[in-house]
Design an enzyme around this catalytic site. Sequence first.
Site, PDB file in Angstrom:
ATOM      1  N   ASP A 179       0.650   4.282  -2.563  1.00  0.00           N
ATOM      2  CA  ASP A 179       0.467   5.683  -2.146  1.00  0.00           C
ATOM      3  C   ASP A 179       1.559   6.570  -2.732  1.00  0.00           C
ATOM      4  OD1 ASP A 179      -1.559   4.667  -0.669  1.00  0.00           O
ATOM      5  OD2 ASP A 179      -0.666   5.060   1.301  1.00  0.00           O
ATOM      6  N   GLU A 195      -5.901  14.697  14.121  1.00  0.00           N
ATOM      7  CA  GLU A 195      -5.654  16.114  13.921  1.00  0.00           C
ATOM      8  C   GLU A 195      -4.717  16.302  12.736  1.00  0.00           C
ATOM      9  OE1 GLU A 195      -7.263  17.875  16.264  1.00  0.00           O
ATOM     10  OE2 GLU A 195      -6.320  19.852  16.407  1.00  0.00           O
ATOM     11  N   ASP A 248       0.826  -1.201   0.000  1.00  0.00           N
ATOM     12  CA  ASP A 248       0.000   0.000   0.000  1.00  0.00           C
ATOM     13  C   ASP A 248       0.859   1.250   0.000  1.00  0.00           C
ATOM     14  OD1 ASP A 248      -2.094  -1.714   0.091  1.00  0.00           O
ATOM     15  OD2 ASP A 248      -2.341  -1.573   2.270  1.00  0.00           O
ATOM     16  N   ALA A 249       1.965   1.170   0.758  1.00  0.00           N
ATOM     17  CA  ALA A 249       2.844   2.340   0.838  1.00  0.00           C
ATOM     18  C   ALA A 249       3.413   2.667  -0.547  1.00  0.00           C
ATOM     19  CB  ALA A 249       3.971   2.080   1.823  1.00  0.00           C
ATOM     20  N   GLU A 250       3.765   1.614  -1.284  1.00  0.00           N
ATOM     21  CA  GLU A 250       4.304   1.848  -2.627  1.00  0.00           C
ATOM     22  C   GLU A 250       3.242   2.459  -3.543  1.00  0.00           C
ATOM     23  OE1 GLU A 250       7.604  -1.575  -3.506  1.00  0.00           O
ATOM     24  OE2 GLU A 250       5.660  -2.228  -2.778  1.00  0.00           O
ATOM     25  N   SER A 270     -16.265  18.297  21.644  1.00  0.00           N
ATOM     26  CA  SER A 270     -15.024  18.981  21.997  1.00  0.00           C
ATOM     27  C   SER A 270     -14.611  18.525  23.392  1.00  0.00           C
ATOM     28  CB  SER A 270     -15.201  20.486  21.904  1.00  0.00           C
ATOM     29  OG  SER A 270     -16.110  20.905  22.876  1.00  0.00           O
ATOM     30  N   LEU A 271     -13.639  19.181  23.959  1.00  0.00           N
ATOM     31  CA  LEU A 271     -13.126  18.788  25.269  1.00  0.00           C
ATOM     32  C   LEU A 271     -13.336  19.915  26.262  1.00  0.00           C
ATOM     33  CD1 LEU A 271      -9.678  17.304  24.166  1.00  0.00           C
ATOM     34  CD2 LEU A 271     -11.617  16.008  25.052  1.00  0.00           C
ATOM     35  N   ASP A 310      -2.295  21.487  17.889  1.00  0.00           N
ATOM     36  CA  ASP A 310      -2.986  22.710  17.479  1.00  0.00           C
ATOM     37  C   ASP A 310      -3.167  22.680  15.963  1.00  0.00           C
ATOM     38  OD1 ASP A 310      -4.234  25.086  17.601  1.00  0.00           O
ATOM     39  OD2 ASP A 310      -2.475  26.277  18.114  1.00  0.00           O
ATOM     40  N   ARG A 312     -14.325  18.803  11.093  1.00  0.00           N
ATOM     41  CA  ARG A 312     -15.222  18.727  12.243  1.00  0.00           C
ATOM     42  C   ARG A 312     -16.462  19.600  12.057  1.00  0.00           C
ATOM     43  NH1 ARG A 312     -15.648  21.620  17.180  1.00  0.00           N
ATOM     44  NH2 ARG A 312     -16.660  20.344  18.757  1.00  0.00           N
ATOM     45  N   TYR A 351      -6.035   9.918  17.135  1.00  0.00           N
ATOM     46  CA  TYR A 351      -6.131   9.780  18.587  1.00  0.00           C
ATOM     47  C   TYR A 351      -7.477   9.241  19.063  1.00  0.00           C
ATOM     48  CZ  TYR A 351      -7.810  14.568  17.663  1.00  0.00           C
ATOM     49  OH  TYR A 351      -8.434  15.659  17.139  1.00  0.00           O
ATOM     50  N   CYS A 373       1.459  63.980   8.017  1.00  0.00           N
ATOM     51  CA  CYS A 373       1.263  65.297   7.411  1.00  0.00           C
ATOM     52  C   CYS A 373       2.075  66.396   8.099  1.00  0.00           C
ATOM     53  CB  CYS A 373      -0.218  65.675   7.404  1.00  0.00           C
ATOM     54  SG  CYS A 373      -0.855  66.035   9.057  1.00  0.00           S
ATOM     55  N   GLU A 376      -1.795  12.999  26.128  1.00  0.00           N
ATOM     56  CA  GLU A 376      -1.429  13.207  24.721  1.00  0.00           C
ATOM     57  C   GLU A 376      -1.175  14.689  24.493  1.00  0.00           C
ATOM     58  OE1 GLU A 376      -4.674  11.771  22.343  1.00  0.00           O
ATOM     59  OE2 GLU A 376      -4.545   9.753  23.180  1.00  0.00           O
ATOM     60  N   LYS A 389      -4.930  23.336  29.347  1.00  0.00           N
ATOM     61  CA  LYS A 389      -4.456  24.357  28.403  1.00  0.00           C
ATOM     62  C   LYS A 389      -3.262  25.095  28.999  1.00  0.00           C
ATOM     63  CE  LYS A 389      -7.405  24.640  24.878  1.00  0.00           C
ATOM     64  NZ  LYS A 389      -7.769  25.893  24.354  1.00  0.00           N
ATOM     65  N   CYS A 424      -5.163  65.437   6.256  1.00  0.00           N
ATOM     66  CA  CYS A 424      -4.043  64.504   6.473  1.00  0.00           C
ATOM     67  C   CYS A 424      -4.207  63.290   5.551  1.00  0.00           C
ATOM     68  CB  CYS A 424      -4.009  64.048   7.921  1.00  0.00           C
ATOM     69  SG  CYS A 424      -2.735  62.807   8.204  1.00  0.00           S
ATOM     70  N   CYS A 451       2.186  65.015  13.570  1.00  0.00           N
ATOM     71  CA  CYS A 451       1.705  63.849  12.821  1.00  0.00           C
ATOM     72  C   CYS A 451       2.825  63.338  11.913  1.00  0.00           C
ATOM     73  CB  CYS A 451       0.480  64.228  11.991  1.00  0.00           C
ATOM     74  SG  CYS A 451      -0.020  62.929  10.838  1.00  0.00           S
ATOM     75  N   LYS A 486      -1.782  18.109  23.024  1.00  0.00           N
ATOM     76  CA  LYS A 486      -2.977  18.649  22.363  1.00  0.00           C
ATOM     77  C   LYS A 486      -2.519  19.358  21.102  1.00  0.00           C
ATOM     78  CE  LYS A 486      -7.354  20.945  23.208  1.00  0.00           C
ATOM     79  NZ  LYS A 486      -7.463  21.620  21.916  1.00  0.00           N
ATOM     80  N   CYS A 517      -4.620  63.580  15.091  1.00  0.00           N
ATOM     81  CA  CYS A 517      -4.185  64.514  14.067  1.00  0.00           C
ATOM     82  C   CYS A 517      -5.466  65.214  13.616  1.00  0.00           C
ATOM     83  CB  CYS A 517      -3.540  63.781  12.891  1.00  0.00           C
ATOM     84  SG  CYS A 517      -3.269  64.869  11.483  1.00  0.00           S
TER      85      CYS A 517
HETATM   86  S1  IVH Z   1      -9.608  13.827  21.754  1.00  0.00           S
HETATM   87  C1  IVH Z   1     -14.328  13.742  22.312  1.00  0.00           C
HETATM   88  N1  IVH Z   1      -7.044  14.167  21.570  1.00  0.00           N
HETATM   89  O1  IVH Z   1      -8.920  19.310  20.606  1.00  0.00           O
HETATM   90  C2  IVH Z   1     -13.159  14.610  22.053  1.00  0.00           C
HETATM   91  N2  IVH Z   1      -8.448  15.922  20.800  1.00  0.00           N
HETATM   92  O2  IVH Z   1     -10.848  20.725  22.280  1.00  0.00           O
HETATM   93  C3  IVH Z   1     -12.144  13.908  21.244  1.00  0.00           C
HETATM   94  N3  IVH Z   1      -7.238  17.825  19.854  1.00  0.00           N
HETATM   95  O3  IVH Z   1     -11.672  18.920  18.469  1.00  0.00           O
HETATM   96  C4  IVH Z   1     -10.940  14.715  21.071  1.00  0.00           C
HETATM   97  N4  IVH Z   1      -5.212  17.019  20.163  1.00  0.00           N
HETATM   98  O4  IVH Z   1      -9.343  18.945  17.424  1.00  0.00           O
HETATM   99  C5  IVH Z   1      -8.242  14.720  21.349  1.00  0.00           C
HETATM  100  N5  IVH Z   1      -4.730  14.316  21.443  1.00  0.00           N
HETATM  101  C6  IVH Z   1      -5.924  14.845  21.227  1.00  0.00           C
HETATM  102  C7  IVH Z   1      -6.081  16.107  20.632  1.00  0.00           C
HETATM  103  C8  IVH Z   1      -7.366  16.619  20.436  1.00  0.00           C
HETATM  104  C9  IVH Z   1      -5.918  18.034  19.695  1.00  0.00           C
HETATM  105  C10 IVH Z   1      -8.288  18.787  19.483  1.00  0.00           C
HETATM  106  C11 IVH Z   1      -9.376  18.206  18.630  1.00  0.00           C
HETATM  107  C12 IVH Z   1     -10.658  18.502  19.347  1.00  0.00           C
HETATM  108  C13 IVH Z   1     -10.251  19.600  20.262  1.00  0.00           C
HETATM  109  C14 IVH Z   1     -11.127  19.614  21.492  1.00  0.00           C
END
Ligand code: IVH
Length: 676
Positions: free
Chosen positions: A37, A172, A33-35, A82-83, A116, A135, A224, A410, A112, A313, A430, A407, A114, A425
Amino acid sequence: MARKDEQRARELRAQIEYHNERYYGDDAPEVSDAEFDELMRELITLEADHPEIVTPDSPTQRPGAASGSTFAAVEHLVPMLSLDNAFSRDELEAWGQRVLRILASDPAYVTEPKMDGLAMSLLYEDGRYVRGATRGDGRVGENVTENVRTIHDVPARLRGKRVPRRLEVRGEVYMQMSVFESLNVAQAEAGRPAYVNPRNAAAGSLRQKDAAITASRELSLFCYQLGVVEGGPDLQTHRETLAWLEELGFKVNPLIKSFGALGEVFDQCSWLQEHRHSLGYEIDGCVIKVDDLGQRAELGFTSKAPRWAIAYKFPPEERTTLLRDIQVSIGRTGRATPFAMLEPVFVGGVTVTTATLHNQDEVARKDVRPGDTVIVRRAGDVIPEVTGAVPSKRPKKSKPWVFPSDCPVCGQPLVRAEGAANHHCVNPDCPAKQWQKIIHFASRGAMDIEGMGEERVAQFVDAGLIVDAADLYSLTTERIEELPRLGARSAQLLIDAIHGSRTRPLWRVLVAFGVPHVGPTAAQALARTFRSIDRIVAATDDELVAVDGVGRIIAESVHAWFAEPRNAAFVEKLRDGGVALESPAGVDDAPTLEPTLAGQTFVLTGTLERRTREEAAAEIEARGGKVASSVSKKTSYVVAGDKAGSKLAKAEELGVNVLDEAAFEALLETGGGSSS
Ligand code: IVH
């Protein structure tokens, strides 16, 4: 175009077709599969570099390939939640306590980084990648299947012995720091704007009409989480899940760790925070998850997030850099704002080169001076801020900065009125004011003339083509197409855009005038009631005040503005230029604004310059947002004007996003892209 490339593209297409046939037709693949891809990716890249060799039957052009400017909606099989966030050790521990109260025994935790980036859902059927979706609002996302297919870390086919019938994986999409940096070099060379941070760059790269561009952007993906699974193995823990995902060919973050106690978890959060800049990608926190899937089921979900996970956070980031100079910029109203010119520094996810210093008193309070090493701070979506100087690094002969008397544009004196915080000003001629007015006129929230941004306005003013915004309506393609960075085509597009703005709804024209205190809400109320500029001018103060949403201050401001001869002349010039100054019969002048701020809570503090607090509140509410009176962790934004006091301090303490008036205006216009 080298013949060699065309030849190679033909070979690749033939090979891909051949292997597709072996795989799908005969169920007897000859390459890994890698090949496979790799072949696909080489072809995509080759076609991206030489669009002229793309053939209609190329495997890159299959139906389903993204086309058109928007992506189709996809309803998620299971909502993407979300979290909840924790902003301190205490909050993390409070979460741990809640977990313990529900569970019969102590859980093991998995941490894990997080990421961005952008949350993504990948769907596989019988081991084949069939769909990629963003999402979106958690329930409905966008179909970005073809673009996501080009990402190296997304296997086209699943591997190993435990391939399920159906699998939805979540992860992500992100852009590595090194990729981000070289992308921005390339953007600059091509005369295109730089991306502010890797997350925006990843989002921009994913939302391309042309998957080949996405391919060239080298995005990455860590998985994840599982969504829907049919016919998969019996999994007991999150660690087992991750191991299985790796076995299937997905990338899982190698920094994921397991812990038996929350105390150790916090140490890991601190470790990640300390090392966040050497990971090679951006993270904004640490996600903590209960490992045992049975315990997860016991914990369950709230309406918006699982109880079995929390995002710790990181606090706002601070960096030091050199303050090269303090300069003063002149706005549309003549307001003179000092700002810091900084040695570029990457902080809180963006490269910062300038930062506002608000006004004279702020500079004095912070006592920052050119040549100082200063602390730059930025949290999340917040405008970067210089918080102060590092005293030990101050050059010996440094003197406090002095607000310029004149200024910078002017040369006329800058005036700070008794009791006011800002210098202005006051020269009506101006040039800085003039071109800021043109920029405002053409901006998205006003006449919305696409392509007429800051640089274009500066270019036209410098070339002597326009003096005020009304001059835009006498421009012709012939006059502008010879200018640098403008070809016949862009010139035509620009002229078309200007022409299109002649029939904008009346409220937009009113906003475009830039009458003090008249924002979209007041403008819509006025337009709805009077339906023409002439009738607004002819109305008495009392008639204006009778309009819902228009108070004395607005009424007086409107009359003062139209009474100014140069403004009256400007209005006539627009009329001559063919700009509609009344609402055609039957047109609704009260468009409902998009609810871009739905779900967001604002707290207003201090004195804003262009609107009263009531007006600001009306603008927020008109877009579905809420206004609260006190700051809490639930506050989305604090809008801070002059002399903001304890609410601002509270916001900073809680890490709540703080906006100044300019940033607030930008948010009203764009609705903002809220971060994950
Ligand atoms: S678990 C039910 N794991 O954070 C929630 N989210 O604030 C499942 N994110 O929308 C998310 N790293 O975009 C999870 N290791 C990680 C993450 C992660 C980044 C983001 C993800 C989510 C947002 C929630």
